[in-house]
Write an enzyme that holds these catalytic residues in place. Structure first.
Site, PDB file in Angstrom:
ATOM      1  CE1 TYR A   1       6.318  38.530  -4.733  1.00  0.00           C
ATOM      2  CE2 TYR A   1       5.405  37.603  -2.722  1.00  0.00           C
ATOM      3  CZ  TYR A   1       5.353  38.531  -3.749  1.00  0.00           C
ATOM      4  OH  TYR A   1       4.335  39.462  -3.783  1.00  0.00           O
TER       5      TYR A   1
ATOM      6  CE1 TYR B   1       6.400  44.478  -1.193  1.00  0.00           C
ATOM      7  CE2 TYR B   1       5.062  44.076  -3.149  1.00  0.00           C
ATOM      8  CZ  TYR B   1       5.370  43.800  -1.820  1.00  0.00           C
ATOM      9  OH  TYR B   1       4.659  42.840  -1.131  1.00  0.00           O
ATOM     10  NE  ARG B   2       7.743  39.679  -0.765  1.00  0.00           N
ATOM     11  CZ  ARG B   2       6.930  39.351   0.217  1.00  0.00           C
ATOM     12  NH1 ARG B   2       5.832  40.064   0.422  1.00  0.00           N
ATOM     13  NH2 ARG B   2       7.187  38.320   1.012  1.00  0.00           N
TER      14      ARG B   2
END
Length: 517
Positions: free
Chosen positions: A89, A462-463
């Site tokens: 991420y 969500y991310r």
């Protein structure tokens, strides 16, 4: 306006560095080229992006307060990290290239309320740290761990990370925070706003608006402490490891597990993973083929046969009193047998047994990160994770649509479907081969296509990775993007110069770009 990079004027950065050194000591400043490399994203699709100007590593709240005041004075954008292990991420890298990393990994204090099963943690406390701390005190409480236990316990919860136990929705177990705002003000949320309150880690809400979730996935402040609830050590654990043979077994499996989760028969947060989720940590691609593009069905069949794995696998666990677990296990066994699994292996544990007897006992683990070596050489992964309803038909449609895209873009499909209480998160990993320029050129259009496909069906992530924060934020478009405008208003009020994590979650303007230079 999307953010990309920001060049801090050299004289301004030099003045700020002198002030930073006076606060934390010159030995805790890291601005060399090697330092900039170490804080960059090791799994980046484009290594030229998100490079920081350097880093500063405080170890007290007072130092953080002083740092943000200096940053505001000199318009230095800060990117707070807990331990920088948000792999897939963005790691420790900032959205805005040229930001200064605020590295909180030296802050490792733990306060433990054994009677109530809570901890108050600083951001640098990792999962291994907390596990060792609890183990030294008899492991009367278990933590919930994600697949990458190198990371920060609080950092993971603040990014809505998930684990596998009944406490697996980590952000829901946060209770009370201490936060430094962009002007240096120190705030405690919930009952912590009442001086000396013994219920700071016991009651989430306090009086008036509850702010804990406002600091989750946000850039409104720097979390310096956070409370977390821990699971009491259970009397027993019972469960089963299941394998299913066909891709189309996914839908019935989800429809079987979902009501058990909603009823509370199954309180765990199970994850259904495909064969590559397991195979990528057991072998490498080169052992099976030298062909480019997505793996053929023949190769997939050979890998599955070698490791005796189904197309999908799931581990179901029950935690608590043994008498209750026995009754619940009978229900699980009956429901799963109706699906005719390829295999069902029973597992159990009782208090006093070694934790290694069965999986998903709250012990830290890192072996899932081995998937970064699937292609060999310089690897990595990046995630795509939309939220779905707990519906077998919806999941099957999402699977077929996404699997087709993996094949279209020549990628090997690794995916899982993680259960919450009422939702599913479809976590897709794109396994990278950074030694293959042609493959790396396909990654960005591939992810953008996946985001667009999900949006067309009303699903949002969500991310997401740094590269796609603006894109994902734009998919939350109700009423002309009213939520994003609300986020921007709150950000402007609390951080008018854009000092803290500009661009995080698609929110904010870069320091020095606000018109006040």
């Amino acid at each position: 306006m999307p953010l990309s990079s920001y060049s801090i004027p050299p004289e301004r950065l030099a003045a700020a560095r002198r002030s930073f050194a006076a606060i934390v000591g010159a030995q805790n400043l890291f601005f060399d080229a090697e330092d900039q490399d170490s804080y960059s994203d090791a799994f980046a699709v484009d290594d030229s992006r998100h490079r920081p100007a350097g880093a500063i590593a405080p170890d007290t709240v007072e130092q953080i307060q002083a740092i943000v005041r200096v940053a505001a004075e000199h318009r230095i954008p800060l990117w707070p990290i807990s331990r920088g292990k948000n792999l897939g991420y963005g790691g420790s890298a900032p959205v805005l290239e040229g930001s200064v990393i605020l590295d909180l990994s030296r802050m490792k204090k733990i306060e433990y309320d054994e009677e109530n099963g809570t901890v108050l943690l600083e951001p640098g406390v990792g999962f291994y740290d907390l596990y060792d701390f609890l183990k030294a005190r008899g492991l009367k409480h278990w933590l919930s761990t994600p697949g990458n236990s190198w990371g920060s316990v609080i950092g993971n919860a603040l990014d809505r990370g998930v684990g596998y136990t009944p406490y697996g929705e980590h952000t829901t177990k946060l209770c009370g925070m201490e936060v430094v705002l962009a002007d240096g003000t120190l705030v405690r949320t919930g009952m912590g706003a009442l001086t000396g309150s013994p219920t700071w880690q016991l009651y989430r809400f306090g009086f008036g608006p509850a702010w804990d979730q406002m600091f989750v996935q946000s850039n409104l402040g720097i979390v310096t402490k956070a409370g977390l609830w821990l699971m009491p050590e259970p009397e027993s654990l019972m469960g089963m490891d299941l394998e299913f043979d066909r891709p189309e077994d996914l839908g019935p499996l989800i429809d079987a597990i979902a009501p058990l989760r909603r009823e509370g028969v199954l309180q765990q947060s199970p994850t259904i993973g495909n064969w590559l989720r397991a195979a990528a940590i057991l072998t490498t691609r080169a052992e099976w083929t030298d062909q480019k593009g997505a793996l053929s069905d023949t190769v997939i069949a050979a890998i599955r046969k070698k490791f005796q794995m189904g197309w999908w696998g799931v581990s179901l666990r029950l935690y608590g009193r043994e008498t209750i677990n026995r009754e619940a296990y009978a229900i699980l066994e009956s429901e799963m047998n109706k699906l005719k699994p390829l295999s069902m292996k029973r597992t159990s544990w009782k208090r006093g047994d070694p934790l290694e007897m069965t999986g998903w006992t709250g012990t830290p683990l890192t072996f899932p990160m081995q998937n970064a070596n699937w292609h060999g050489g310089l690897g990595g992964h990046i995630g795509f994770s939309p939220v779905l309803p707990q519906s077998g038909s919806a999941a099957m449609e999402q699977f077929r649509r996404t699997y087709q895209r993996y094949q279209e873009f020549g990628m090997d499909y690794q995916a899982s479907f993680a259960f919450g209480e009422r939702h599913l998160i479809n976590v897709n990993a794109i396994l990278l081969d950074k030694d293959d320029p042609d493959m790396m050129r396909r990654v960005d259009p591939f992810i953008r296509t996946l985001v667009a496909d999900a949006k067309a069906h009303g699903y949002g992530e969500y991310r997401t990775h740094l590269d796609y924060m603006d894109l994902v934020a734009s998919t939350y478009d109700f009423n002309g993007g009213a939520l994003g405008k609300l986020n921007a208003k709150v950000k402007a009020a609390l951080d008018p110069f854009g000092i803290i994590a500009p661009g995080k979650s698609g929110i904010g303007t870069a320091a020095g770009q606000s018109g006040d230079r």
